[in-house]
Write a protein that holds these residues in place. Sequence first.
Motif, PDB file in Angstrom:
ATOM      1  N   GLY A 231     -28.126  26.662  -3.603  1.00  0.00           N
ATOM      2  CA  GLY A 231     -28.103  25.253  -2.521  1.00  0.00           C
ATOM      3  C   GLY A 231     -27.585  24.041  -3.161  1.00  0.00           C
ATOM      4  O   GLY A 231     -27.722  23.865  -4.525  1.00  0.00           O
ATOM      5  N   VAL A 232     -26.759  23.407  -2.462  1.00  0.00           N
ATOM      6  CA  VAL A 232     -26.368  22.020  -3.012  1.00  0.00           C
ATOM      7  C   VAL A 232     -26.964  20.791  -2.359  1.00  0.00           C
ATOM      8  O   VAL A 232     -26.673  20.688  -1.001  1.00  0.00           O
ATOM      9  N   ARG A 233     -27.507  20.001  -2.977  1.00  0.00           N
ATOM     10  CA  ARG A 233     -28.013  18.491  -2.370  1.00  0.00           C
ATOM     11  C   ARG A 233     -27.313  17.464  -2.986  1.00  0.00           C
ATOM     12  O   ARG A 233     -27.607  16.863  -4.158  1.00  0.00           O
ATOM     13  N   ALA A 234     -25.993  16.973  -2.737  1.00  0.00           N
ATOM     14  CA  ALA A 234     -25.067  16.268  -3.090  1.00  0.00           C
ATOM     15  C   ALA A 234     -24.397  15.519  -2.345  1.00  0.00           C
ATOM     16  O   ALA A 234     -24.342  15.718  -1.133  1.00  0.00           O
ATOM     17  N   GLY A 235     -23.862  14.251  -2.621  1.00  0.00           N
ATOM     18  CA  GLY A 235     -23.077  13.416  -1.751  1.00  0.00           C
ATOM     19  C   GLY A 235     -24.044  12.617  -0.933  1.00  0.00           C
ATOM     20  O   GLY A 235     -25.061  12.573  -0.685  1.00  0.00           O
ATOM     21  N   SER A 236     -22.899  11.550  -0.122  1.00  0.00           N
ATOM     22  CA  SER A 236     -24.005  10.637   0.719  1.00  0.00           C
ATOM     23  C   SER A 236     -22.926  10.227   1.471  1.00  0.00           C
ATOM     24  O   SER A 236     -21.433  10.196   1.361  1.00  0.00           O
ATOM     25  N   ALA A 237     -22.946   9.273   2.545  1.00  0.00           N
ATOM     26  CA  ALA A 237     -22.092   8.688   3.511  1.00  0.00           C
ATOM     27  C   ALA A 237     -21.322   8.112   2.501  1.00  0.00           C
ATOM     28  O   ALA A 237     -19.961   7.730   2.756  1.00  0.00           O
ATOM     29  N   ARG A 238     -21.626   7.169   1.455  1.00  0.00           N
ATOM     30  CA  ARG A 238     -20.857   6.412   0.516  1.00  0.00           C
ATOM     31  C   ARG A 238     -19.800   7.248  -0.314  1.00  0.00           C
ATOM     32  O   ARG A 238     -18.631   6.998  -0.637  1.00  0.00           O
ATOM     33  N   TYR A 239     -20.405   8.172  -0.843  1.00  0.00           N
ATOM     34  CA  TYR A 239     -19.723   9.224  -1.615  1.00  0.00           C
ATOM     35  C   TYR A 239     -19.547  10.751  -1.233  1.00  0.00           C
ATOM     36  O   TYR A 239     -20.295  11.748  -1.810  1.00  0.00           O
ATOM     37  N   PRO A 240     -18.817  10.935  -0.174  1.00  0.00           N
ATOM     38  CA  PRO A 240     -18.873  12.254   0.555  1.00  0.00           C
ATOM     39  C   PRO A 240     -17.922  13.152  -0.395  1.00  0.00           C
ATOM     40  O   PRO A 240     -18.168  14.287  -0.428  1.00  0.00           O
ATOM     41  N   GLY A 241     -17.069  12.600  -1.346  1.00  0.00           N
ATOM     42  CA  GLY A 241     -16.315  13.380  -2.065  1.00  0.00           C
ATOM     43  C   GLY A 241     -17.023  14.340  -2.962  1.00  0.00           C
ATOM     44  O   GLY A 241     -16.704  15.602  -3.340  1.00  0.00           O
ATOM     45  N   ALA A 242     -18.188  13.662  -3.606  1.00  0.00           N
ATOM     46  CA  ALA A 242     -19.008  14.551  -4.482  1.00  0.00           C
ATOM     47  C   ALA A 242     -19.522  15.410  -4.011  1.00  0.00           C
ATOM     48  O   ALA A 242     -19.767  16.627  -4.640  1.00  0.00           O
ATOM     49  N   ALA A 243     -20.060  15.708  -2.677  1.00  0.00           N
ATOM     50  CA  ALA A 243     -20.411  16.702  -2.000  1.00  0.00           C
ATOM     51  C   ALA A 243     -19.337  17.783  -1.928  1.00  0.00           C
ATOM     52  O   ALA A 243     -19.469  18.951  -2.145  1.00  0.00           O
ATOM     53  N   LEU A 244     -18.088  17.342  -1.414  1.00  0.00           N
ATOM     54  CA  LEU A 244     -17.141  18.245  -1.290  1.00  0.00           C
ATOM     55  C   LEU A 244     -16.718  19.110  -2.566  1.00  0.00           C
ATOM     56  O   LEU A 244     -16.621  20.266  -2.818  1.00  0.00           O
ATOM     57  N   LEU A 245     -16.751  18.403  -3.630  1.00  0.00           N
ATOM     58  CA  LEU A 245     -16.674  18.859  -4.970  1.00  0.00           C
ATOM     59  C   LEU A 245     -17.589  19.718  -5.453  1.00  0.00           C
ATOM     60  O   LEU A 245     -17.230  20.599  -6.438  1.00  0.00           O
ATOM     61  N   SER A 246     -18.773  19.372  -5.362  1.00  0.00           N
ATOM     62  CA  SER A 246     -19.987  20.082  -5.972  1.00  0.00           C
ATOM     63  C   SER A 246     -20.033  21.456  -5.143  1.00  0.00           C
ATOM     64  O   SER A 246     -20.166  22.484  -5.919  1.00  0.00           O
ATOM     65  N   VAL A 247     -19.585  21.463  -3.839  1.00  0.00           N
ATOM     66  CA  VAL A 247     -19.749  22.700  -3.146  1.00  0.00           C
ATOM     67  C   VAL A 247     -18.275  23.557  -3.634  1.00  0.00           C
ATOM     68  O   VAL A 247     -18.521  24.857  -3.765  1.00  0.00           O
ATOM     69  N   ALA A 248     -17.274  22.863  -3.900  1.00  0.00           N
ATOM     70  CA  ALA A 248     -16.176  23.368  -4.337  1.00  0.00           C
ATOM     71  C   ALA A 248     -16.331  24.447  -5.544  1.00  0.00           C
ATOM     72  O   ALA A 248     -15.896  25.619  -5.835  1.00  0.00           O
ATOM     73  N   GLY A 249     -16.957  23.596  -6.591  1.00  0.00           N
ATOM     74  CA  GLY A 249     -17.576  24.410  -7.759  1.00  0.00           C
ATOM     75  C   GLY A 249     -18.471  25.354  -7.722  1.00  0.00           C
ATOM     76  O   GLY A 249     -18.329  26.434  -7.993  1.00  0.00           O
ATOM     77  N   ALA A 250     -19.314  25.365  -6.717  1.00  0.00           N
ATOM     78  CA  ALA A 250     -20.297  26.324  -6.247  1.00  0.00           C
ATOM     79  C   ALA A 250     -19.732  27.583  -5.421  1.00  0.00           C
ATOM     80  O   ALA A 250     -20.278  28.596  -5.690  1.00  0.00           O
ATOM     81  N   SER A 251     -18.813  27.346  -4.684  1.00  0.00           N
ATOM     82  CA  SER A 251     -18.116  28.274  -3.881  1.00  0.00           C
ATOM     83  C   SER A 251     -16.978  28.837  -4.273  1.00  0.00           C
ATOM     84  O   SER A 251     -16.014  29.106  -3.391  1.00  0.00           O
ATOM     85  N   SER A 252     -16.895  29.062  -5.648  1.00  0.00           N
ATOM     86  CA  SER A 252     -15.755  29.645  -6.290  1.00  0.00           C
ATOM     87  C   SER A 252     -15.914  31.162  -6.210  1.00  0.00           C
ATOM     88  O   SER A 252     -14.926  31.896  -7.060  1.00  0.00           O
ATOM     89  N   GLY A 253     -16.863  31.786  -5.564  1.00  0.00           N
ATOM     90  CA  GLY A 253     -17.059  33.216  -5.690  1.00  0.00           C
ATOM     91  C   GLY A 253     -17.965  33.987  -6.469  1.00  0.00           C
ATOM     92  O   GLY A 253     -17.901  35.095  -6.585  1.00  0.00           O
TER      93      GLY A 253
END
Length: 459
Positions: A231-253
């Motif tokens: 599970g990823v709890r990251a990013g915010s309305a101010r920093y959405p990119g952090a969520a996208l990049l955290s998820v990208a690292g997590a969803s690498s297979g």
Amino acid sequence: MRSAHTVDQVRAAESELMARLPDGALMQRAAAGLAYAVLDLLGSAYGRRVLLLVGSGDNGGDALYAGALLARRGVQVEAWLLSERAHPGGVAALRAAGGRTIAGDPRRPDLVVDGIVGIGGQGGLRDDAVAALATVEGVPVVAVDTPSGVGVDTGELDGPHVTAALTVTFGTHKVAHLVDPAAAASGVVHLVDIGLELPPAPVESLQPEDVAALLPRPHGEVQKYQRGVVGVRAGSARYPGAALLSVAGASSGLCGMVRYVGDESVADRVRQAHPEVVGAGQVQAWVVGSGGGDHAGEELHAALADGVPVVVDADALAHVDGSLPVPAVLTPHAGELARMLGVERAAIEARPLEHARHAAATYRCVVLLKGRHTLVVTPEGLVRVTTTGTPWLATAGAGDVLGGLVGALLAGGLTPYDAASVGSWLHGAAATLASDGGPLVAGDVARSIPAAVRSLPRA
């Protein structure tokens, strides 16, 4: 595994071996390895000039005997004796082979051999050594065992020191070869096997075979839930990119499923970029903090309530004030660790190993201190150093990708120590592949993680 032992461990092993060997045999082994490494760097022997800077210790003896071997191959060798107690047998051997000893005013050499201070030296160089080095400034230096003046067991720099193009070390790596800032002063490190029998090392560096053996791989009829859900709890309305990049690292297979929990506007962007990512539900590990802003503390509290391992990154680190109730990996950079420990950032950068060990013991969890050579440290003080990567990896968002990657490995069943060290290694390897010698952005690193895995030897 590349192992780095302490001075006391090395000396005990050398003493045991020397008791079984003829007098001087161990030094001759070291000198031969040093001489061949110098010849390889020079590319040729006849007409080349080598200057030995020689102190009073055994490293000076290694340099002198190596100089004798070089002189017999046609190299013009001068030894600048910086001590009246230079190894007498080495001095005699060098002179007998046609080398010269001097007390200053050397001819301009093609290469300098640093035999000034042995591994037992303390503090920076003396003024006479500094002055000698200044006369050959700009000439490549080969350090004997470790660059003179560095903290061999600490990786610290405390005063003037040698900066080597090549370090030739014997029997095992030393801590200074792996841990910055001394590692940066060691240049390329060449290990010469002299037959030491050594105990387990307190500092290690994973190699591709080690990563391949540790990496969770699916087998047989395994299902996605059995491979782990992060599970990823990251990013915010101010920093959405952090969520996208955290998820990208997590969803690498590297695990079976990724769940994202966060601001709904951010969740929409995550789902658009990563349609395989789902919402709230049961997980085997959490990644918390990147770009979390004012809500990072709440997200950390919610993640801890699940009782599963957690990766604590970025904004969530400010809310860690003691040991955590679950297995955890903290992933600070130097500035974040400085705030956690109440010291200046410069102190962290000068003594990263000391402070990472202190933090791991204080918070009773694994600490991943990001840097040129990332340190992964257990509460008991064991250390793995990541030496993969490229300077291009110093780019915004790369740490977010790393946090997600470590979380996926935690969910896949690795211990916090293994997840952090394997994740850091893969992160650096992926960056090197993505860079290919040029610039990159954090998303490139995430996309290259599968390629880094494919590049590993089969376990």
